[in-house]
Design a protein around this motif. Structure first.
Motif, mmCIF file in Angstrom:
data_model
loop_
_atom_site.group_PDB
_atom_site.id
_atom_site.type_symbol
_atom_site.label_atom_id
_atom_site.label_comp_id
_atom_site.label_asym_id
_atom_site.label_seq_id
_atom_site.Cartn_x
_atom_site.Cartn_y
_atom_site.Cartn_z
ATOM 1 N N LEU A 89 42.696 27.241 4.803
ATOM 2 C CA LEU A 89 41.594 26.400 5.405
ATOM 3 C C LEU A 89 41.980 26.259 7.110
ATOM 4 C CD1 LEU A 89 38.825 25.509 5.239
ATOM 5 C CD2 LEU A 89 39.744 23.340 4.667
ATOM 6 N N SER A 90 43.227 25.596 7.222
ATOM 7 C CA SER A 90 43.669 25.381 8.717
ATOM 8 C C SER A 90 43.530 26.710 9.208
ATOM 9 C CB SER A 90 45.130 24.919 8.492
ATOM 10 O OG SER A 90 45.039 23.475 8.082
ATOM 11 N N GLY A 91 44.297 27.786 8.812
ATOM 12 C CA GLY A 91 44.510 29.155 9.540
ATOM 13 C C GLY A 91 43.224 29.640 10.036
ATOM 14 N N ILE A 92 42.149 29.829 9.196
ATOM 15 C CA ILE A 92 40.790 30.317 9.187
ATOM 16 C C ILE A 92 39.991 29.431 10.409
ATOM 17 C CG2 ILE A 92 38.559 30.889 8.393
ATOM 18 C CD1 ILE A 92 40.131 32.069 6.005
ATOM 19 N N THR A 93 40.235 28.003 10.193
ATOM 20 C CA THR A 93 39.507 27.145 11.095
ATOM 21 C C THR A 93 40.045 27.021 12.307
ATOM 22 O OG1 THR A 93 38.820 25.623 9.257
ATOM 23 C CG2 THR A 93 38.959 24.741 11.334
ATOM 24 N N GLY A 94 41.266 27.122 12.375
ATOM 25 C CA GLY A 94 42.074 27.316 13.800
ATOM 26 C C GLY A 94 41.887 28.588 14.404
ATOM 27 N N GLY A 95 41.750 29.519 13.655
ATOM 28 C CA GLY A 95 41.524 30.919 14.343
ATOM 29 C C GLY A 95 40.033 30.760 15.106
ATOM 30 N N LEU A 96 39.203 30.325 14.147
ATOM 31 C CA LEU A 96 37.809 30.300 14.833
ATOM 32 C C LEU A 96 37.567 29.645 16.234
ATOM 33 C CD1 LEU A 96 35.617 29.866 11.531
ATOM 34 C CD2 LEU A 96 35.734 32.077 12.968
ATOM 35 N N LEU A 97 38.304 28.219 16.123
ATOM 36 C CA LEU A 97 38.439 27.295 17.097
ATOM 37 C C LEU A 97 38.997 27.970 18.535
ATOM 38 C CD1 LEU A 97 39.188 23.930 15.449
ATOM 39 C CD2 LEU A 97 36.906 24.688 16.320
ATOM 40 N N PHE A 98 40.154 28.520 18.033
ATOM 41 C CA PHE A 98 40.854 29.175 19.127
ATOM 42 C C PHE A 98 40.150 30.317 20.005
ATOM 43 C CE2 PHE A 98 43.981 31.838 21.355
ATOM 44 C CZ PHE A 98 44.800 31.062 21.976
ATOM 45 N N ASP A 151 45.350 21.166 5.960
ATOM 46 C CA ASP A 151 46.772 21.771 5.544
ATOM 47 C C ASP A 151 46.801 21.809 3.927
ATOM 48 O OD1 ASP A 151 47.229 22.565 7.850
ATOM 49 O OD2 ASP A 151 49.144 21.058 8.260
ATOM 50 N N PRO A 152 46.371 20.594 3.300
ATOM 51 C CA PRO A 152 46.755 20.708 1.770
ATOM 52 C C PRO A 152 45.783 21.663 0.997
ATOM 53 C CG PRO A 152 46.340 18.320 2.591
ATOM 54 C CD PRO A 152 46.074 19.396 3.640
ATOM 55 N N VAL A 153 44.811 22.186 1.733
ATOM 56 C CA VAL A 153 44.141 23.463 0.869
ATOM 57 C C VAL A 153 44.792 24.484 1.137
ATOM 58 C CG1 VAL A 153 41.918 24.508 0.968
ATOM 59 C CG2 VAL A 153 41.789 22.123 1.661
ATOM 60 N N LYS A 154 45.419 25.041 0.015
ATOM 61 C CA LYS A 154 46.562 26.198 0.268
ATOM 62 C C LYS A 154 46.168 27.048 -0.978
ATOM 63 C CE LYS A 154 50.262 23.213 1.706
ATOM 64 N NZ LYS A 154 51.345 22.398 1.433
ATOM 65 N N PHE A 155 46.780 28.218 -0.679
ATOM 66 C CA PHE A 155 46.845 29.252 -1.720
ATOM 67 C C PHE A 155 48.102 29.627 -1.881
ATOM 68 C CE2 PHE A 155 47.081 33.904 -2.929
ATOM 69 C CZ PHE A 155 46.090 33.897 -3.948
ATOM 70 N N GLU A 156 48.716 29.729 -3.299
ATOM 71 C CA GLU A 156 50.153 29.986 -3.413
ATOM 72 C C GLU A 156 50.259 31.389 -3.917
ATOM 73 O OE1 GLU A 156 54.075 28.882 -3.943
ATOM 74 O OE2 GLU A 156 52.473 27.506 -3.525
ATOM 75 N N PHE A 157 51.054 32.299 -2.969
ATOM 76 C CA PHE A 157 51.426 33.583 -3.136
ATOM 77 C C PHE A 157 52.335 33.706 -4.410
ATOM 78 C CE2 PHE A 157 49.631 34.050 1.085
ATOM 79 C CZ PHE A 157 48.651 35.082 0.823
ATOM 80 N N SER A 158 52.246 34.498 -5.196
ATOM 81 C CA SER A 158 53.363 34.767 -6.429
ATOM 82 C C SER A 158 54.552 35.233 -5.672
ATOM 83 C CB SER A 158 52.946 35.815 -7.373
ATOM 84 O OG SER A 158 52.684 37.031 -6.908
ATOM 85 N N ALA A 159 54.711 36.181 -4.454
ATOM 86 C CA ALA A 159 55.654 36.564 -3.863
ATOM 87 C C ALA A 159 55.377 36.472 -2.394
ATOM 88 C CB ALA A 159 55.932 37.837 -4.273
ATOM 89 N N SER A 160 56.306 37.081 -1.713
ATOM 90 C CA SER A 160 56.148 36.856 -0.171
ATOM 91 C C SER A 160 54.704 37.625 0.361
ATOM 92 C CB SER A 160 57.255 37.616 0.679
ATOM 93 O OG SER A 160 56.895 37.645 1.933
ATOM 94 N N PRO A 161 54.061 37.112 1.093
ATOM 95 C CA PRO A 161 52.631 37.870 1.533
ATOM 96 C C PRO A 161 52.946 39.093 2.849
ATOM 97 C CG PRO A 161 52.974 35.922 2.925
ATOM 98 C CD PRO A 161 53.942 35.651 1.818
ATOM 99 N N TYR A 162 54.127 39.658 2.190
ATOM 100 C CA TYR A 162 54.544 40.752 3.250
ATOM 101 C C TYR A 162 53.578 41.984 2.672
ATOM 102 C CZ TYR A 162 57.758 44.082 5.362
ATOM 103 O OH TYR A 162 58.433 45.124 6.066
ATOM 104 N N LEU A 163 52.816 42.658 3.556
ATOM 105 C CA LEU A 163 51.850 43.555 3.268
ATOM 106 C C LEU A 163 52.568 44.836 2.761
ATOM 107 C CD1 LEU A 163 48.736 43.395 5.898
ATOM 108 C CD2 LEU A 163 48.749 43.446 3.429
#
Length: 371
Positions: A89-98, A151-163
């Motif tokens: 949520l921080s990442g998407i909101t921040g991206g839109l604002l930036f 920041d508390p609104v998070k998604f937990e990856f099971s492993a690294s989010p390395y594409l």
């Protein structure tokens, strides 16, 4: 065992980063490299050349960093981009604002430094306001709101989010070799798309894209190969000398704005030291200044009126707040972050572009209403 001269290594890191910043500023100014301009060209004129330049830069930076990683000379997990917890949520909101902010302020964080080096006084105000609001979002009143609600609104990856690793896991149980293939293939696909059009094969696109991409890769090389020491003599722990958070830091121009202001304001406090982010800011400004002076384009420029001042003020605030929320700008996420091939960095970049498109559409709508 040979004694490590920490002070000497740190000085080398700072001077090397400053030199890379000089190159980034000079190349970006000379080739008109600008993310906001690239998006605006597509939205307003259907011209994709500067967008292709930007994608070339991303691809070159990613090829450089991924090659270092495959060769065992860079640990991507030491960056901020590949953590398993993603505050989406921080990442998407921040991206839109930036993204919206950089349209109002006539450029992103790196472009502000380049414009400042070329004599633009509007960019000086954007720099100060953006740095102040970034600091407020890191540690001040906006930081409380960020930490408690976004920041508390998070998604937990099971492993690294390395594409590359995520893609490799779809095809094979043993992902080691296939991950390396994807790590090189993804940037090559981006490079192929960027250069698929004949219009992209011109001096500005090639020099700008390759030049900027190489400087981002060079900044990573300095951090991983020069700044890293496996055992600091004082703490007996691994360290990245010259960095703010003792982690591998690539080029980014949001939080370093705040730390630059902090360093200038508390210069006599010996606990405030130069970091790679601060010297990179100075390097980009001076690199752009040198380029503008040599091509005789340096000129003082200031605001055209109240609306122009208001737009730049609001844009600077949005970029300062949004850049911290998104953990980077068009360089911090769009080049350094995406070069790690982190899924959250791609999402942050898409959000920044989306915010810019919305702001450009709004500006067009306002103009059309006047007639």
């Amino acid at each position: 065992m040979e004694e490590i001269n920490v002070s000497h290594i740190q000085d080398t890191v700072l001077w090397a980063t400053f030199a890379v910043g000089l190159a980034f500023g000079a190349v970006s100014h000379r080739t008109h490299f600008c993310t906001m301009g690239a998006v605006a060209d597509v939205v307003n004129f259907g011209d994709w050349n500067r967008m292709r330049m930007w994608v070339v830069a991303i691809a070159v930076a990613a090829l450089g960093l991924q090659s270092l990683s495959i060769a065992g000379q860079a640990n991507l997990n030491d960056t901020i981009y590949l953590g398993t917890q993603w505050s989406w949520l921080s990442g998407i909101t921040g991206g839109l604002l930036f993204g919206a902010g950089m349209v109002l302020a006539s450029g992103c964080g790196s472009k502000t430094l380049i414009r400042l080096g070329a004599g633009n006084l509007k960019a000086l105000m954007v720099f100060v306001i953006m740095g102040l609001t970034a600091y407020m979002t890191l540690k001040g009143v906006f930081g409380v709101l960020r930490a408690n609600f976004l920041d508390p609104v998070k998604f937990e990856f099971s492993a690294s989010p390395y594409l590359p690793e995520m893609l490799a896991s779809l095809f094979a149980a043993d992902t080691t070799s296939l991950t390396a293939v994807f790590a090189i293939a993804l940037p090559l696909i981006m490079l192929a798309w960027a250069l698929a059009s004949k219009s992209a094969w011109n001096k500005e696109v090639i020099l700008g894209g390759v030049g900027v991409g190489l400087t981002v890769a060079a900044a990573w090389w300095v951090v991983f190969q020069v700044a890293y020491i496996p055992e600091h003599p004082d703490t007996l722990e691994a360290a990245y000398l010259g960095t703010y958070a003792n982690r591998a830091e690539g080029f980014s121009f949001v939080a370093p704005y705040a730390y630059t202001l902090e360093w200038l304001m508390f210069f006599s406090d010996i606990s405030r030291v130069l970091t790679v982010g601060v010297v990179a800011c100075f390097g980009v400004i001076l690199g752009a200044a040198g380029s503008s002076l040599t091509e005789k384009s340096f000129r003082w420029e200031t605001f055209q009126g109240v609306e122009d001042t208001a737009n730049h003020t609001v844009g600077a605030v949005l970029m300062g707040v949004g850049g911290v929320l998104a953990m980077g700008c068009t360089v911090g996420q769009g080049l350094s972050g995406v070069s790690t091939l982190s899924l959250p960095s791609f999402v942050a970049l898409a959000s920044i572009v989306g915010g810019a498109v919305l702001a450009l559409k709004y500006q067009t709508w306002r103009v059309e209403r006047m007639f």
